[in-house]
Write an enzyme that holds these catalytic residues in place. Structure first.
Site, PDB file in Angstrom:
ATOM      1  N   SER A  18       0.861  -1.180   0.000  1.00  0.00           N
ATOM      2  CA  SER A  18       0.000   0.000   0.000  1.00  0.00           C
ATOM      3  C   SER A  18       0.903   1.238   0.000  1.00  0.00           C
ATOM      4  O   SER A  18       2.129   1.120   0.096  1.00  0.00           O
ATOM      5  CB  SER A  18      -0.922  -0.016   1.216  1.00  0.00           C
ATOM      6  OG  SER A  18      -0.154  -0.076   2.375  1.00  0.00           O
ATOM      7  N   ASP A  76      -7.670  10.779  -1.065  1.00  0.00           N
ATOM      8  CA  ASP A  76      -7.308  10.836  -2.487  1.00  0.00           C
ATOM      9  C   ASP A  76      -8.207  11.795  -3.253  1.00  0.00           C
ATOM     10  O   ASP A  76      -7.794  12.362  -4.270  1.00  0.00           O
ATOM     11  CB  ASP A  76      -7.373   9.441  -3.122  1.00  0.00           C
ATOM     12  CG  ASP A  76      -6.117   8.634  -2.815  1.00  0.00           C
ATOM     13  OD1 ASP A  76      -5.027   9.244  -2.751  1.00  0.00           O
ATOM     14  OD2 ASP A  76      -6.217   7.410  -2.621  1.00  0.00           O
ATOM     15  N   CYS A 384     -10.390  25.334  12.818  1.00  0.00           N
ATOM     16  CA  CYS A 384     -11.423  24.516  13.439  1.00  0.00           C
ATOM     17  C   CYS A 384     -11.130  24.316  14.925  1.00  0.00           C
ATOM     18  O   CYS A 384     -11.291  25.249  15.693  1.00  0.00           O
ATOM     19  CB  CYS A 384     -11.619  23.211  12.675  1.00  0.00           C
ATOM     20  SG  CYS A 384     -13.289  22.569  12.902  1.00  0.00           S
ATOM     21  N   HIS A 509     -12.483  24.732   7.290  1.00  0.00           N
ATOM     22  CA  HIS A 509     -11.199  24.152   6.853  1.00  0.00           C
ATOM     23  C   HIS A 509     -10.804  24.713   5.485  1.00  0.00           C
ATOM     24  O   HIS A 509     -11.146  24.130   4.448  1.00  0.00           O
ATOM     25  CB  HIS A 509     -11.318  22.629   6.736  1.00  0.00           C
ATOM     26  CG  HIS A 509     -11.420  21.935   8.052  1.00  0.00           C
ATOM     27  ND1 HIS A 509     -10.320  21.481   8.742  1.00  0.00           N
ATOM     28  CD2 HIS A 509     -12.493  21.622   8.801  1.00  0.00           C
ATOM     29  CE1 HIS A 509     -10.717  20.916   9.866  1.00  0.00           C
ATOM     30  NE2 HIS A 509     -12.039  20.985   9.932  1.00  0.00           N
ATOM     31  N   GLU A 511      -8.065  24.614   4.055  1.00  0.00           N
ATOM     32  CA  GLU A 511      -7.073  23.778   3.355  1.00  0.00           C
ATOM     33  C   GLU A 511      -7.704  22.905   2.270  1.00  0.00           C
ATOM     34  O   GLU A 511      -7.039  22.520   1.313  1.00  0.00           O
ATOM     35  CB  GLU A 511      -6.276  22.915   4.348  1.00  0.00           C
ATOM     36  CG  GLU A 511      -7.026  21.805   5.066  1.00  0.00           C
ATOM     37  CD  GLU A 511      -7.700  22.238   6.361  1.00  0.00           C
ATOM     38  OE1 GLU A 511      -8.050  23.426   6.483  1.00  0.00           O
ATOM     39  OE2 GLU A 511      -7.882  21.382   7.256  1.00  0.00           O
TER      40      GLU A 511
END
Ligand code: GLN
Length: 536
Positions: A18, A76, A384, A509, A511
């Site tokens: 992985s 992802d 946050c 958030h 980001e």
């Protein structure tokens, strides 16, 4: 008569180990195809049984990425949004849990009356219809399957892909298998055997890869590619190297140099011009020619797994891009601050960031980090939970409310952070936080409004607790500014301290929305402040 356009499919699987970089390969393929003028979208199929990753510890799974529509998804999907123009939503990520929940719901409703409900065809049909629904009329849909070939959990997904490939027909669906080709230092050799085994496992379940992307720490010779091809039933040119890169943003260009996009276009029986890769070249060039360097301390709890803060990590790098600066990230465990004090751990940092998080562990260390930033006039960014601890710190050390706290951590007579009204009756934890995009109005003249250059913004949320309005006046009297609020003024979304060089907290958030070509303004401004702080 115009022919109906067919959506082409690319399936991305991973072999050997992985974390081989499948997600970045899938995102890079999307970027390269977009650069050729095609429309793309991305799907991620995750084999675990949770309905979504929202209930998992970030140390297990990495960051939970939140989309505009409030879906808690795999990290992802963040790469897909950063690398392409595809907008992710509930349509783009499913798990075994969600597939089974849907199938069982249909069975109870009676949709399958008379049938024995089975993995094949009912579960695989559900997976196929998810993929087809998700393709959204794009030219190409890139579907990544989580996990590694050989895992029991991924079998129904792989079977669905096998069926879909046959149904779509030759030239309409291909499989890219991403594997690891390790270098063994003692023998001085690259080893192809794990790749051979992984492809054999794939072929046992009826899937012949069309392209192998071999992840490696060095270039793979044509001879070696021919060997992999021979054992894996492929032409040597269908074996592409994905060498370790200095930055993930260098991967699309590297895969282009290896001929990956041309190969895909050819195998999918498509035609496009050469890709326009100027913007990717600019990024890589900028990475090579940074003139400044700053260190940002990130004080959190999940510091042992950088993936737990993936989007944050990338957004800070993007903030560096817009300032021509290399941003070094120093991850600090807040419990270590509790044990050793803030000064020894934060010394030398040019700025401090407290990211999102859950639970009481390490909270006092985060509060100490905010205090250090406030008192030492270091740029501070609280996201946050970071906003919430900044509020607690201000209440205790500036407003003199020594027992101020959040009800998430303890019962207190002074709950400066409390549970939102609509959260009080919620007992099912999954998918029940305040999630997704909400509008926020910025206070004219505030630092936030200068940074955004907008009056109203939209940002993504993922939290249960909120600033307690009963304390607004006390805070305002001590100089804290509520620079962003929900349009009805009821929810505090941003705070700032005008008496400080750069002190901002946000309940959302930011980001999640930063991209390499469009760095988020808060991160650009934060890094600019860090540079100024270092120079002064
Ligand atoms: N634990 C806090 C809440 O639930 C903050 C969440 C976060 O930082 N994402 O409100």
């Amino acid at each position: 008569m115009r022919q109906k356009r067919t959506t082409k499919h690319i399936f991305v699987t991973g072999g050997v180990v992985s974390s081989v970089g499948k997600g970045i390969v899938a995102a890079s393929v999307g970027a390269l195809l977009e650069a050729r003028g095609l429309t793309v979208t991305h799907l991620k199929l995750d084999p675990y049984v949770n309905v979504d990753p929202g209930t998992m510890n970030p140390l297990q799974h990495g960051e939970v990425f939140v989309t505009d529509d409030g879906t808690e998804t795999d990290l992802d999907l963040g790469h897909y949004e950063r690398f392409t123009h595809a907008a992710m939503s509930r349509m783009n990520n499913i798990t075994t849990g969600r597939v089974y929940a849907t199938v069982i719901e249909k069975e109870r409703r009676g949709d399958y009356l008379g049938a024995t409900v089975q993995v094949i065809p009912h579960v695989t049909d559900e997976i196929k219809s998810f993929i087809r629904r998700g393709s959204q009329q794009c030219d190409v849909v890139i579907t990544e399957i989580g996990g590694t070939i050989g895992d029991i959990e991924s079998l129904p997904f792989l079977e669905a892909l096998r069926q879909l490939k046959v149904e779509e027909g030759i030239g309409n669906a291909i499989n890219i298998h991403v594997t690891l080709v390790p270098y063994i230092p003692t023998s001085g050799e690259l080893k192809t055997k794990p790749t051979q085994h992984s492809v054999r496992s794939l072929r046992e379940i009826g899937i012949q890869p069309d392209i192998i992307v071999a992840r490696c720490d060095r270039p793979i010779s044509n001879e070696m590619k021919a060997k992999i091809g021979l054992f894996c039933n492929l032409r040597p040119e269908s074996v592409v190297t994905c060498q370790d890169a200095q930055s993930i943003y260098a991967v699309p260009l590297m895969l282009h140099r290896e001929g990956l996009d041309a190969l895909i276009i050819d195998q999918l029986d498509m035609w496009t011009g050469e890709p326009h890769l100027e913007s990717w070249k600019k990024i890589v060039d900028a990475l090579d020619h940074t003139t400044k360097r700053v260190t940002v301390a990130i004080v959190g709890k999940y510091v042992d797994l950088v993936d737990a803060y993936k989007s944050l990590h990338e957004a800070l790098k993007h903030g560096g891009f817009s300032n021509n600066a290399k941003v070094d990230l120093r991850y600090i465990d807040s419990e270590e601050i509790e044990a050793k004090g803030a000064a020894p751990l934060l010394d030398g940092a040019d700025a401090i960031l407290v990211p999102g998080g859950f639970g009481q562990r390490g909270i006092e260390g985060k509060i100490a980090a905010v205090r250090y930033a406030r008192e030492h006039r270091l740029p501070f960014f609280g996201i946050c939970l970071g906003l919430q601890v900044a509020v607690i710190e201000f209440a205790r050390n500036v407003c003199g409310i020594s027992d101020a706290n959040s009800v998430e951590f303890t019962e207190t007579p002074n709950p400066v952070i409390h549970l939102m009204e609509e959260q009080k009756d919620i007992h099912r934890k999954g998918g029940s936080m305040r999630l997704g995009a909400y509008p926020c109005k910025l206070l004219p003249g505030s630092l936030a409004s200068q940074i955004y250059e907008q009056e109203q913004i939209s940002e993504r949320h993922r939290h249960r607790y909120e600033f307690n309005n009963a304390y607004r006046q006390i805070f305002a009297d001590q100089g804290l500014v509520f620079s962003g609020c929900s349009p009805d003024g009821q929810l505090v979304e941003m705070i700032e301290l005008p008496s400080h060089p750069w002190f901002i907290g946000c309940q959302f958030h930011p980001e999640f929305k930063s991209k390499p070509f469009a760095p988020h303004p808060l991160f650009s401004s934060f890094i600019a402040a860090a540079i100024r702080c270092k120079q002064s």
